[in-house]
Design a protein around this motif. Structure first.
Motif, PDB file in Angstrom:
ATOM      1  N   PRO A 119       0.897  -1.219  -0.030  1.00 57.97           N
ATOM      2  CA  PRO A 119       0.025  -0.002  -0.025  1.00 57.97           C
ATOM      3  C   PRO A 119       0.957   1.354  -0.031  1.00 57.97           C
ATOM      4  O   PRO A 119       0.306   2.358  -0.567  1.00 57.97           O
ATOM      5  N   ALA A 120       2.004   1.242   0.463  1.00 52.64           N
ATOM      6  CA  ALA A 120       2.837   2.327   0.731  1.00 52.64           C
ATOM      7  C   ALA A 120       3.429   2.847  -0.693  1.00 52.64           C
ATOM      8  O   ALA A 120       3.357   3.940  -1.195  1.00 52.64           O
ATOM      9  N   MET A 125       2.799   6.317  -5.348  1.00 58.26           N
ATOM     10  CA  MET A 125       2.484   6.454  -6.840  1.00 58.26           C
ATOM     11  C   MET A 125       1.463   7.593  -7.176  1.00 58.26           C
ATOM     12  O   MET A 125       1.610   8.371  -7.912  1.00 58.26           O
ATOM     13  N   LEU A 126       0.247   7.442  -6.293  1.00 57.94           N
ATOM     14  CA  LEU A 126      -0.466   8.397  -6.358  1.00 57.94           C
ATOM     15  C   LEU A 126      -0.074   9.812  -6.122  1.00 57.94           C
ATOM     16  O   LEU A 126      -0.647  10.866  -6.799  1.00 57.94           O
ATOM     17  N   ALA A 127       0.421   9.919  -5.038  1.00 57.76           N
ATOM     18  CA  ALA A 127       0.997  11.058  -4.401  1.00 57.76           C
ATOM     19  C   ALA A 127       1.963  11.685  -5.793  1.00 57.76           C
ATOM     20  O   ALA A 127       1.952  13.003  -5.869  1.00 57.76           O
ATOM     21  N   GLY A 128       2.826  10.946  -6.170  1.00 54.77           N
ATOM     22  CA  GLY A 128       4.045  11.284  -7.293  1.00 54.77           C
ATOM     23  C   GLY A 128       3.095  11.930  -8.497  1.00 54.77           C
ATOM     24  O   GLY A 128       3.239  13.004  -8.856  1.00 54.77           O
ATOM     25  N   ILE A 129       1.995  11.186  -8.660  1.00 54.17           N
ATOM     26  CA  ILE A 129       1.095  11.620  -9.925  1.00 54.17           C
ATOM     27  C   ILE A 129       0.410  12.772  -9.636  1.00 54.17           C
ATOM     28  O   ILE A 129       0.316  13.701 -10.530  1.00 54.17           O
ATOM     29  N   ILE A 382       8.844   4.627   2.579  1.00 54.55           N
ATOM     30  CA  ILE A 382       8.635   3.964   1.040  1.00 54.55           C
ATOM     31  C   ILE A 382       7.834   4.827   0.197  1.00 54.55           C
ATOM     32  O   ILE A 382       7.845   5.145  -0.890  1.00 54.55           O
ATOM     33  N   TYR A 383       6.743   5.464   1.083  1.00 59.25           N
ATOM     34  CA  TYR A 383       5.751   6.322   0.275  1.00 59.25           C
ATOM     35  C   TYR A 383       6.520   7.602  -0.387  1.00 59.25           C
ATOM     36  O   TYR A 383       6.290   7.981  -1.329  1.00 59.25           O
ATOM     37  N   LEU A 384       7.255   8.191   0.633  1.00 60.26           N
ATOM     38  CA  LEU A 384       8.118   9.383   0.028  1.00 60.26           C
ATOM     39  C   LEU A 384       9.123   8.874  -1.155  1.00 60.26           C
ATOM     40  O   LEU A 384       9.178   9.976  -1.982  1.00 60.26           O
ATOM     41  N   LEU A 385       9.755   7.959  -0.835  1.00 62.01           N
ATOM     42  CA  LEU A 385      10.623   7.588  -1.964  1.00 62.01           C
ATOM     43  C   LEU A 385      10.105   7.494  -3.241  1.00 62.01           C
ATOM     44  O   LEU A 385      10.509   7.788  -4.115  1.00 62.01           O
ATOM     45  N   THR A 393      12.409  11.036 -12.080  1.00 62.42           N
ATOM     46  CA  THR A 393      12.368  10.200 -13.050  1.00 62.42           C
ATOM     47  C   THR A 393      11.512  10.193 -13.943  1.00 62.42           C
ATOM     48  O   THR A 393      11.117  11.027 -14.762  1.00 62.42           O
ATOM     49  N   ASN A 394      10.523   8.983 -13.915  1.00 64.26           N
ATOM     50  CA  ASN A 394       9.075   8.818 -14.419  1.00 64.26           C
ATOM     51  C   ASN A 394       8.247   7.961 -13.985  1.00 64.26           C
ATOM     52  O   ASN A 394       8.923   7.274 -12.821  1.00 64.26           O
ATOM     53  N   LEU A 395       7.294   7.973 -14.445  1.00 60.24           N
ATOM     54  CA  LEU A 395       6.227   6.908 -13.521  1.00 60.24           C
ATOM     55  C   LEU A 395       6.558   5.686 -13.428  1.00 60.24           C
ATOM     56  O   LEU A 395       6.617   4.942 -12.179  1.00 60.24           O
ATOM     57  N   LEU A 396       7.087   4.750 -14.455  1.00 58.63           N
ATOM     58  CA  LEU A 396       7.630   3.403 -14.353  1.00 58.63           C
ATOM     59  C   LEU A 396       8.716   3.114 -13.342  1.00 58.63           C
ATOM     60  O   LEU A 396       8.893   2.356 -12.598  1.00 58.63           O
ATOM     61  N   GLU A 397       9.897   4.162 -13.786  1.00 59.86           N
ATOM     62  CA  GLU A 397      10.889   3.930 -12.948  1.00 59.86           C
ATOM     63  C   GLU A 397      10.698   4.297 -11.553  1.00 59.86           C
ATOM     64  O   GLU A 397      11.252   3.524 -10.725  1.00 59.86           O
ATOM     65  N   GLY A 398       9.980   5.065 -11.275  1.00 61.89           N
ATOM     66  CA  GLY A 398       9.418   5.263  -9.747  1.00 61.89           C
ATOM     67  C   GLY A 398       8.812   4.452  -9.079  1.00 61.89           C
ATOM     68  O   GLY A 398       9.130   4.179  -7.811  1.00 61.89           O
ATOM     69  N   ILE A 399       8.128   3.744  -9.813  1.00 61.76           N
ATOM     70  CA  ILE A 399       7.108   2.390  -9.204  1.00 61.76           C
ATOM     71  C   ILE A 399       8.144   1.383  -8.911  1.00 61.76           C
ATOM     72  O   ILE A 399       7.963   0.818  -7.892  1.00 61.76           O
TER      73      ILE A 399
END
Length: 526
Positions: A119-120, A125-129, A382-385, A393-399
């Motif tokens: 969940p983190a 991911m949602l926060a970064g988006i 983990i959430y913040l990272l 970076t980008n969405l995929l690399e961040g996930i």
């Protein structure tokens, strides 16, 4: 505990409720379909087509009866990057292939595995988006174009704010900014309206107010641009596009869209299950339905879809009972595009951007970070990272970075053991207190701790705070007991309150107390 499932009601009872709910969802979805498309760097028509397919086609075969599918804010960042990198022409081929991957994954019953994502990571991911959506849409709110990437958009926010306050080039950026801010203010104020009025979606009220004001004042700002014919605007996938799917970057994009869309859809479906007492979702069927919908969207060059929490929550709260509400909402979008395109073309782009900025702030959700912090600092980290990596970076690399961090944390948890040697009230007795997971990896640390125990001293090994102990550790304790017993010392393993261990892992010998105050529960024997 899951809700008890209610028996299905007769259609004559459910149809009126589904019709009313579909109108509410339609009013929420219509501006979002256009706004998500613009944020993704594609024409608004592409988002409307996805909303129609998500409602009608996916609604007919969905595995989650009350989930509503359509273009999602969670994919805007990825799609914008793909369009910038590979061109609008390749979007359809990528979405088509991603949809087929989803169908195959559902057929192989992969759907339920998505519930294993931390969940983190999901919330990060949602926060970064959310942060990236805000950074990009601030520029659109002032009738300016977003920059090339997330960091570039963030760094250029002060420039956009200045344009919105006092443009130096004689343009109307400040007028667009005023309309956008007014749209957000109306949506925020609507939460304070009386309960009967709040049944009307705040997004609709905000966008409708901005549209009416802009039309009345004839403001010189940018408006939605729709093609004369929705069918004529579709770009069907060609063989030249399909032939590029084997290229490495394109294949990576296909997998990224498939994985992210699947995760968002199935996590949303699980959340929707908690909102009602009807049938639970079937993850594999829902994954196949989402894949079929994305394959159709890809064929006609539309945006990819996911199950969307905002529209799904509105559907449940409006009283929907069956998937008919989802189907009807798609039909309402189709009717509006076919019969009232002139009305949609009066919507200011800044109002849709304001709607997405509002949505982005909701995705950031500071309350979620506080909840994760209560669960543990590592969850919050983990959430913040994850969020920071997506922005940097980008969405995929961040996930991927977030998932790797979650796995590393879990490995550390599964292998980490805290060991404390405490002197008990009796001079000839010590307690070895263990906390965490006692596995073969911890044996060197256990050896060092037990080496500090003098000969002839009784030892209580306290396992009350252990989550797990493996056979290697039990063997080690047995061997150490055999070497310690000739010195005159006894060894006991205190199982009181032990959590997370199987009975088969525990010693089976009879209980023999060590002495008063030990709290011992039996000698160690393996």
């Amino acid at each position: 505990m899951p809700h008890p499932q209610s028996p299905p009601a007769p259609m004559r009872e459910t149809l009126p409720r589904d019709l009313m709910a579909s109108l509410v969802v339609f009013l929420v979805a219509l501006p979002l379909c256009m706004g998500v498309a613009i944020a993704s760097g594609v024409p608004p028509a592409a988002g409307l087509v996805t909303g129609i397919i998500g409602g009608i086609a996916v609604g007919l075969i969905a595995g989650s009866p009350l989930q509503v599918s359509g273009p999602a804010a969670g994919l805007t960042v990825l799609i914008f990057e793909l369009v910038q990198r590979h061109g609008l022409g390749m979007l359809g081929a990528i979405v088509l292939a991603a949809g087929l991957v989803q169908v195959g994954a559902g057929a192989l019953r992969v759907g339920r595995w998505f519930s294993a994502i931390s969940p983190a990571v999901v919330h990060g991911m949602l926060a970064g988006i959310g942060a990236l959506i805000i950074a990009a849409q601030v520029h659109v709110m002032v009738d300016d174009a977003p920059r090339g990437g997330g960091l570039a958009n963030l760094l250029a926010v002060p420039e956009a704010v200045w344009k919105g306050v006092a443009p130096l080039d004689g343009t109307t950026h400040h007028i667009a900014a005023a309309v956008g801010l007014a749209t957000i203010a109306v949506m925020l104020a609507w939460s304070l309206a009386p309960a009967p009025l709040r049944s009307i979606p705040a997004a609709l009220v905000g966008v409708a107010s901005a549209t009416a004001a802009a039309a009345w004042l004839e403001l010189p700002i940018k408006y939605v641009d729709l093609p004369e014919s929705l069918i004529g605007s579709l770009r069907f996938v060609g063989l030249a596009d399909l032939s590029r799917l084997a290229e490495g970057p394109i294949l990576g994009a296909v997998l990224a869209v498939a994985v992210i869309a699947s995760a968002e859809s199935l996590l949303t479906a699980a959340a929707v299950d908690k909102m009602h007492t009807g049938p639970r979702h079937d993850p594999d069927r829902e994954l196949m339905a989402q894949g079929a919908g994305n394959a159709l969207c890809g064929l006609v060059g539309a945006l990819p879809m996911t199950g969307v929490i905002v529209r799904s929550a509105a559907n449940v709260q409006a009283g929907a009972v069956t998937r008919a509400s989802t189907i009807f909402h798609g039909a309402w979008i189709l009717a509006t595009v076919a019969l009232l395109p002139w009305l949609l073309e009066r919507v200011p782009l800044t109002a849709l951007a304001a709607l997405l900025v509002y949505t982005g702030f909701k995705l950031l959700s500071p309350g979620t970070l506080r909840q994760l912090a209560k669960a543990g600092r590592s969850e919050a980290a983990i959430y913040l990272l994850t969020a920071s990596a997506i922005v940097a970076t980008n969405l995929l690399e961040g996930i991927i970075i977030g998932i790797v961090a979650a796995l590393v944390r879990q490995l550390w948890v599964l292998s980490h053991l805290d060991i404390a040697v405490e002197q008990l009230s009796e001079a000839s007795c010590v307690r070895l207190k263990l906390r965490g997971a006692a596995t073969f990896l911890a044996i060197p640390d256990l050896q060092r701790a037990l080496a500090r125990v003098p000969p002839g001293v009784d030892v209580v090994i306290d396992g009350a705070d252990l989550r797990h102990i493996d056979h290697a550790c039990l063997e080690f304790f047995g061997s150490w007991e055999q070497s310690h017993a000739p010195t005159g010392g006894r060894v006991e393993l205190d199982w009181d309150g032990l959590r997370g261990l199987q009975a088969s892992n525990r010693p089976s010998t009879a209980r023999t107390p060590v002495g008063a105050g030990h709290g011992g529960s039996g000698p160690l024997g393996v």
